[in-house]
Design a protein around this motif. Structure first.
Motif, PDB file in Angstrom:
ATOM      1  N   PHE A 100       4.922  -0.193   8.338  1.00  0.00           N
ATOM      2  CA  PHE A 100       5.151   1.070   7.650  1.00  0.00           C
ATOM      3  C   PHE A 100       6.628   1.306   7.381  1.00  0.00           C
ATOM      4  N   THR A 118      -1.782 -11.968   8.793  1.00  0.00           N
ATOM      5  CA  THR A 118      -1.679 -10.965   9.833  1.00  0.00           C
ATOM      6  C   THR A 118      -2.496  -9.741   9.462  1.00  0.00           C
ATOM      7  N   ASP A 119      -3.000  -9.063  10.488  1.00  0.00           N
ATOM      8  CA  ASP A 119      -3.685  -7.789  10.270  1.00  0.00           C
ATOM      9  C   ASP A 119      -2.712  -6.618  10.301  1.00  0.00           C
ATOM     10  N   LYS A 120      -1.526  -6.903  10.771  1.00  0.00           N
ATOM     11  CA  LYS A 120      -0.569  -5.824  11.041  1.00  0.00           C
ATOM     12  C   LYS A 120      -0.053  -5.203   9.750  1.00  0.00           C
ATOM     13  N   LEU A 121      -0.114  -3.879   9.676  1.00  0.00           N
ATOM     14  CA  LEU A 121       0.533  -3.141   8.598  1.00  0.00           C
ATOM     15  C   LEU A 121       1.910  -2.727   9.086  1.00  0.00           C
ATOM     16  N   PHE A 175       0.836  -1.188   0.000  1.00  0.00           N
ATOM     17  CA  PHE A 175       0.000   0.000   0.000  1.00  0.00           C
ATOM     18  C   PHE A 175       0.876   1.244   0.000  1.00  0.00           C
ATOM     19  N   SER A 193       1.955  -5.752   4.133  1.00  0.00           N
ATOM     20  CA  SER A 193       1.273  -6.671   5.042  1.00  0.00           C
ATOM     21  C   SER A 193       1.318  -8.065   4.449  1.00  0.00           C
ATOM     22  N   GLY A 194       1.248  -9.056   5.298  1.00  0.00           N
ATOM     23  CA  GLY A 194       1.303 -10.438   4.836  1.00  0.00           C
ATOM     24  C   GLY A 194      -0.052 -11.114   4.901  1.00  0.00           C
TER      25      GLY A 194
END
Lengths: 112, 113
Positions: free
Chosen positions: B103, B98-101, B34, B94-95
């Motif tokens: 940066f 996972t929800d984690k972005l 993103f 992001s993978g």
């Protein structure tokens, strides 16, 4: 266009005090997140929340942090006993289906 | 582990000239990528997203990015800069599980008249 909103925009507190940061996610979204950005550093993931429970959290998100969805619209981050190093910009985000995530304008937390 | 590297902390362009903001990623999995933009005193706005469909992704405000797996890059471009493009731009990865972005450190874009 629907937006994520956050209140307050700026919060000043004394070390050791509890703070609650508030977020109103986009209304049909099901996934909720908190991130923070310490001044001069990267945006960091704190926690994700789905179906009324934490789905993932980072090492930063220790026992002094908690999240709650107290009603159908708000999503809150509580810091139980603030430390100087908690001073940061806190961003709330929401998503309909995990991604993409839509972010709010942030709450600047200053711990004195 | 996943990460992104934004190769320039600051980029300055003249209005009407092309913009190139560089991002390289590292991911063990097929990543989602993103670009977000942050204008002063505003939140993080999604510019565009890549999620394993077309490798050339078009976003808002005339921006686009190309996913190049062989170069592990996801550079952001715009043919002609506008004064209103001045902001901080974040490349994010992001993978799948996972929800984690995650940066990047951000690139501050300045646009001169």
């Amino acid at each position: 266009e629907p937006e994520v909103t956050q209140t307050p925009s700026h919060q000043v507190t004394q070390m050791g005090q509890e703070v609650i940061l508030r977020c109103v996610p986009i209304s049909n979204h099901l996934y909720f997140y908190w991130y923070r950005q310490i001044l001069g550093q990267k945006v960091e993931f704190l926690v994700s929340f789905y179906n009324n429970e934490i789905s993932e959290k980072s090492e930063i998100f220790d026992d002094q942090f908690s999240v709650e969805r107290p009603d159908g619209s708000n999503f809150t981050l509580k810091i139980r006993s603030t430390k100087l190093e908690d001073s940061a910009m806190y961003f709330c985000a929401s998503s309909e289906a995990r991604r993409p995530q839509y972010f709010g304008p942030g709450t600047r937390l200053t711990v004195l | 582990a996943q990460s992104v590297t934004q190769l320039d902390s600051h980029v300055s362009v003249s209005e009407g000239t092309p913009v190139l903001l560089r991002c390289n990623y590292s991911s063990s999995y097929s990543p989602s990528l993103f670009w977000y933009v942050q204008h002063p005193n505003k939140g993080l706005q999604l510019l565009l997203k890549y999620t394993s469909a077309a490798t050339l992704v078009k976003g808002i405000n005339g921006f686009e990015a190309e996913f190049k797996k062989s170069e592990t890059s996801f550079h952001l471009t715009k043919p002609s800069a506008h004064m209103s493009d001045a902001a901080e731009y974040f490349c994010v990865v992001s993978g799948p599980n996972t929800d984690k972005l995650i940066f990047g450190t951000g690139t501050r874009l300045q646009v001169f008249p």
